[in-house]
Design an enzyme around this catalytic site. Structure first.
Site, PDB file in Angstrom:
ATOM      1  CD  GLU A  29      -2.654   1.258   2.577  1.00 24.27           C
ATOM      2  OE1 GLU A  29      -3.680   1.957   2.581  1.00 24.27           O
ATOM      3  OE2 GLU A  29      -2.261   0.627   3.578  1.00 24.27           O
ATOM      4  CG  ASP A  35      -9.031   0.681   4.548  1.00 24.56           C
ATOM      5  OD1 ASP A  35      -8.697  -0.041   5.505  1.00 24.56           O
ATOM      6  OD2 ASP A  35      -8.267   1.496   4.006  1.00 24.56           O
TER       7      ASP A  35
END
Length: 346
Positions: A202, A280
């Site tokens: 990420e 998320d």
């Protein structure tokens, strides 16, 4: 009319508790506990808890967690927020939810790690009982925490399986605190039989995904958007059938990818990777799984067949036993039949 995407049964594998706090609840907890938020009204509070469209980085995105964490330091607050997060998921037709949180971030008020896990479990269980979905917990070790603090979390996870803990995670500043610093902690988790998922690929490159799998024994990868930087590793992830917990809207907001058009989810699915789609942080990102599914259909031209495949991938990737997975498969088949979509084959 309720949209088809809302009515579809869903699976959520990557959802953070502290990114899911309702702003109205935050205001009420602050008032009850005498915490000054310096917000004139609920609208301003919501803006402080939700990422700006102009967000430029993961660091800026993470700042939105500072306020909720102030309010998540008592058993009562944790139980309420856990309940409401599970309730919101149920109302979005999420049939299985893995909710993750870092217990060490909730100890400021004197709660122990075990008390924190118990408080969250109480809230999730109450929501389960009311709505009939299945909710489990993943405990997060923080990258900036030392080995002793993270070992406490791993051992707590091992003894809390009956409360609904199904795995452990590593999250935080991926670039500043690489996986290698936490090898021993996750070797311990593996010895204790805890399924492991790691935030990787990420804020750091594909090498972070490789070390998560090879050194931290990850069975799933959180995000993984930078996997495409390494063709050889991509093949390994596909062959080993290691699922990716993609969070498309969040990935764009944090600038893990530069734009929606540049997100790799379509390529990953077409390459046969085990793609799952998640929120998320529903509050921070202003999303839910219905919105995520609608985004897949609108921006990436996902068909009903492909959206069903994403959900089926998530069932297979879930950190629960085969009996529970079979129950989920049967429920999905029944609900897709009731929606007239059973003919859509995976």
């Amino acid at each position: 009319m309720m949209s088809l995407m809302h009515r579809l049964p869903k699976i959520e594998l990557h959802c953070h508790l502290d990114g899911s706090v309702r702003p109205a609840t935050a205001a009420e907890i602050a008032e009850e506990e005498g915490i000054e938020l310096n917000c004139s009204d609920l609208r301003e509070l919501t803006e402080r808890m939700t990422v700006s469209p102009s967000c430029t980085s993961l660091v800026e995105y993470i700042q939105r967690f500072e306020l909720p964490l102030q309010l998540m330091q008592t058993r009562k607050a944790l139980t309420r927020i856990a309940y409401e997060t599970a309730e919101d998921a149920a109302l979005d037709n999420v049939r299985y939810l893995e909710m993750r949180f870092a217990p060490q971030l909730h100890t400021r008020g004197g709660l122990t790690v075990d008390e924190i896990i118990g408080a969250v479990s109480e809230g999730l269980s109450a929501a389960e009982e009311k709505y009939g979905h299945c909710v489990r917990m993943i405990l997060i070790c923080m990258r900036h925490h030392g080995q002793i603090d993270n070992e406490v979390v791993v051992r707590a996870a091992s003894r809390s399986k009956e409360l609904g803990v199904v795995g452990v995670d590593l999250a935080g500043d991926e670039a500043g605190h690489p996986n290698e610093l936490h090898t021993e902690v996750f070797e311990l988790a593996d010895r204790l039989g805890l399924p492991i998922t790691i935030h990787a690929g990420e804020a750091a490159g594909a090498c972070s995904i490789r070390s998560a799998v090879e050194k931290l024994r990850a069975r799933r990868i959180g995000h993984g958007v930078r996997l495409r930087e390494d063709a050889e590793l991509t093949q390994v992830i596909r062959e080993r059938r290691i699922p990716l917990e993609l969070c498309v809207i969040s990935n764009v907001q944090t600038k893990a990818v530069s734009s929606m058009e540049n997100h790799p989810i379509r390529d990953y699915l077409d390459q046969g990777l085990l793609v799952t789609v998640n929120t998320d942080n529903p509050t921070v990102s202003g999303t839910n799984l219905t919105r995520e599914y609608e985004n897949l259909a609108r921006r990436f031209r996902f068909s009903e067949k492909e959206i069903r495949r994403v959900a089926q991938n998530a069932i297979e990737a879930a950190f629960v036993d085969e009996e529970r997975k079979e129950q989920l498969r049967e429920r999905f088949e029944r609900e897709w039949r009731e929606l007239g979509l059973l003919a859509v084959e995976s």
